[in-house]
Design a protein around this motif. Sequence first.
Motif, short mmCIF file in Angstrom:
data_model
loop_
_atom_site.label_atom_id
_atom_site.label_comp_id
_atom_site.label_asym_id
_atom_site.label_seq_id
_atom_site.Cartn_x
_atom_site.Cartn_y
_atom_site.Cartn_z
N GLY A 103 8.12 -28.06 42.38
CA GLY A 103 7.89 -26.67 42.75
C GLY A 103 8.22 -25.70 41.63
N THR A 104 9.44 -25.79 41.10
CA THR A 104 9.83 -24.86 40.04
C THR A 104 9.10 -25.16 38.73
N ALA A 105 8.71 -26.43 38.52
CA ALA A 105 7.90 -26.75 37.35
C ALA A 105 6.55 -26.03 37.43
N SER A 106 5.99 -25.96 38.63
CA SER A 106 4.74 -25.21 38.80
C SER A 106 4.96 -23.73 38.51
N GLY A 107 6.16 -23.23 38.85
CA GLY A 107 6.48 -21.84 38.55
C GLY A 107 6.54 -21.58 37.06
N VAL A 108 7.09 -22.55 36.29
CA VAL A 108 7.14 -22.40 34.83
C VAL A 108 5.73 -22.33 34.25
N THR A 109 4.84 -23.21 34.70
CA THR A 109 3.47 -23.20 34.18
C THR A 109 2.76 -21.90 34.52
N ALA A 110 3.01 -21.38 35.73
CA ALA A 110 2.40 -20.12 36.11
C ALA A 110 2.94 -18.97 35.26
N ALA A 111 4.26 -18.98 34.99
CA ALA A 111 4.87 -17.92 34.20
C ALA A 111 4.35 -17.93 32.76
N VAL A 112 4.23 -19.12 32.16
CA VAL A 112 3.71 -19.21 30.80
C VAL A 112 2.26 -18.73 30.75
N MET A 113 1.46 -19.15 31.73
CA MET A 113 0.07 -18.71 31.80
C MET A 113 -0.04 -17.19 31.89
N ALA A 114 0.74 -16.59 32.80
CA ALA A 114 0.69 -15.14 32.98
C ALA A 114 1.22 -14.40 31.76
N LEU A 115 2.27 -14.93 31.14
CA LEU A 115 2.85 -14.28 29.97
C LEU A 115 1.86 -14.30 28.80
N HIS A 116 1.17 -15.41 28.63
CA HIS A 116 0.17 -15.52 27.55
C HIS A 116 -0.95 -14.51 27.78
N LEU A 117 -1.34 -14.32 29.04
CA LEU A 117 -2.42 -13.37 29.35
C LEU A 117 -1.96 -11.93 29.14
N VAL A 118 -0.78 -11.61 29.65
CA VAL A 118 -0.28 -10.23 29.59
C VAL A 118 0.04 -9.81 28.15
N LYS A 119 0.56 -10.72 27.36
CA LYS A 119 0.97 -10.40 25.99
C LYS A 119 -0.15 -10.61 24.97
N GLY A 120 -1.35 -10.76 25.43
CA GLY A 120 -2.48 -10.88 24.52
C GLY A 120 -2.46 -12.15 23.68
N GLY A 121 -1.90 -13.22 24.22
CA GLY A 121 -1.83 -14.49 23.49
C GLY A 121 -0.61 -14.63 22.60
N ASN A 122 0.24 -13.60 22.54
CA ASN A 122 1.42 -13.62 21.67
C ASN A 122 2.64 -14.07 22.46
N LEU A 123 2.81 -15.39 22.60
CA LEU A 123 3.96 -15.90 23.34
C LEU A 123 5.27 -15.64 22.60
N LEU A 124 5.21 -15.59 21.26
CA LEU A 124 6.41 -15.30 20.47
C LEU A 124 6.95 -13.92 20.83
N GLY A 125 6.06 -12.95 20.89
CA GLY A 125 6.50 -11.59 21.25
C GLY A 125 6.94 -11.50 22.69
N GLY A 126 6.32 -12.28 23.57
CA GLY A 126 6.68 -12.22 24.98
C GLY A 126 7.97 -12.92 25.31
N MET A 127 8.26 -14.00 24.58
CA MET A 127 9.45 -14.80 24.88
C MET A 127 10.66 -14.41 24.04
N GLY A 128 10.43 -13.95 22.86
CA GLY A 128 11.52 -13.75 21.93
C GLY A 128 11.65 -14.99 21.05
N VAL A 129 12.29 -14.82 19.89
CA VAL A 129 12.35 -15.89 18.89
C VAL A 129 13.06 -17.13 19.42
N VAL A 130 14.23 -16.95 20.02
CA VAL A 130 15.03 -18.10 20.45
C VAL A 130 14.32 -18.88 21.56
#
Length: 473
Positions: A103-130
């Motif tokens: 269940g929570t693994a599915s939540g991680v995949t959904a969060a990464v998908m949404a973050l990539h979409l919202v941040k214009g493909g820039n996961l580095l900027g959306g997540m932070g360096v660490v």
Amino acid sequence: MTDTTSQTPPPAAALSDFGIDTTSRSTGEALRDYGARLRGGELGPLPALLGLVVLLVAFSAIADTFLTLGNIANLLAQGASITIIAMGLVFVLLLGEIDLSAGTASGVTAAVMALHLVKGGNLLGGMGVVVFALFCGLLLLAVVLAAVMRIWPGAALSAAALVIALVGVPPNPWVEMLLAVCVGSAIGCVTGFLVAKVGIPSFVVTLALFLAWGGVVLQLVGQGGTLGLDDEVLFAVANGNLSTAGSWVLCAVAAGGYAAVVLGRHFSRLRKGLVAPPTPLVLTKVGAVVVLAAVGTHLLALDRAVSDAVVIEGVPHVVPIVLALLVVGTFVLERTRYGRHVYAVGGNREAARRAGVDVERIRMSVFVICSSAAAVGAIVYSSKVGSVDPNAGGDNTLLLSVGAAVIGGTSLFGGRGRLRDAVIGAAVLATIDNGMGLLDLPAAAVFIVTGLVLLLAAGVDALSRRRAAVPAR
């Protein structure tokens, strides 16, 4: 005097020499055999099917809006995500293992998908360096672990996620869905390696990851935050419908394909002189499926909009998605060497190892399949609600998914179950949730009834196994 020793024996006799059953059975004998199997504890999905019929009749009599076209279509979309996650869990349950982190693994995949979409493909900027460095490290680790265990699909999908993250591929709905599945596969590689190779019990590993992935979702989305899925294609995954023509094409392909496979296999066995079910029973089964498919397609092709200002018709998109996964998964389990190995390991792990089956590889692979299916379920659910929040994949997602598989007939003890069990069990749970919602019953009542149904299903499984273990007299 004729030399009879050189005569060729008839096909039936030749087959019987090798212990192959070529005895034809009448319809009555087949029905009696089925009754004997039921009395012997081989219940399969029958209890779930009977329960589903009872629920449909009861809610139809109590709730006036239950059998409306709009509610039927909503019921299909409502249970789709749980159905898909449950289908992945069937692979794990067949080995007698459990994945509490699905269940929570599915939540991680959904969060990464949404973050990539919202941040214009820039996961580095959306997540932070660490966080981004840890994320890429996890993907790289998954690639290495999958390669070590020679699970090449898992290695390829994990590598694809790593490339998408590092290159910064521009947002695209198809890229987002691919990214979600790839991240799910990477999660499965890590989970499966810890269980299969390191030897940590699956309950402990997945319980720990259940908590960890929940924290990852919270980190990616933010406390009290929400990531919207503002994209027409993603929205249409769970909320869109096929055209009327497309709906009938789907009906023809699905029902026609089913009839062709079942009848082709049946008459092939008859031509070879092998035992086969009576032809009238096979024709009745195929005819029932074709009629149900045609009736369902006809009803869903009608306009079900409440207002005259819009037109809502056609089979929901989630139907072909679930059907495709069901067909592919069933083929893999029942018609491939890999599927036979899964059942063998689930039935007797030591015997399978002595027979030459790579038990560790099989055990790891089912977790890869489970997490990948969880990612597909996350796509469907996120599309349904239109966003991803910090609770994505939490709450009762896992419990309902495991419950769907068990209620449908998959054994918690391993070695027994089919992919259709997840579909039937999810239909039972979705019907309970939908019907009790229409009656405006409180959430407490829904949870209590759902828990009792799951307890009943587990009890039936335990009793049927006990009865099957009793030697016949």
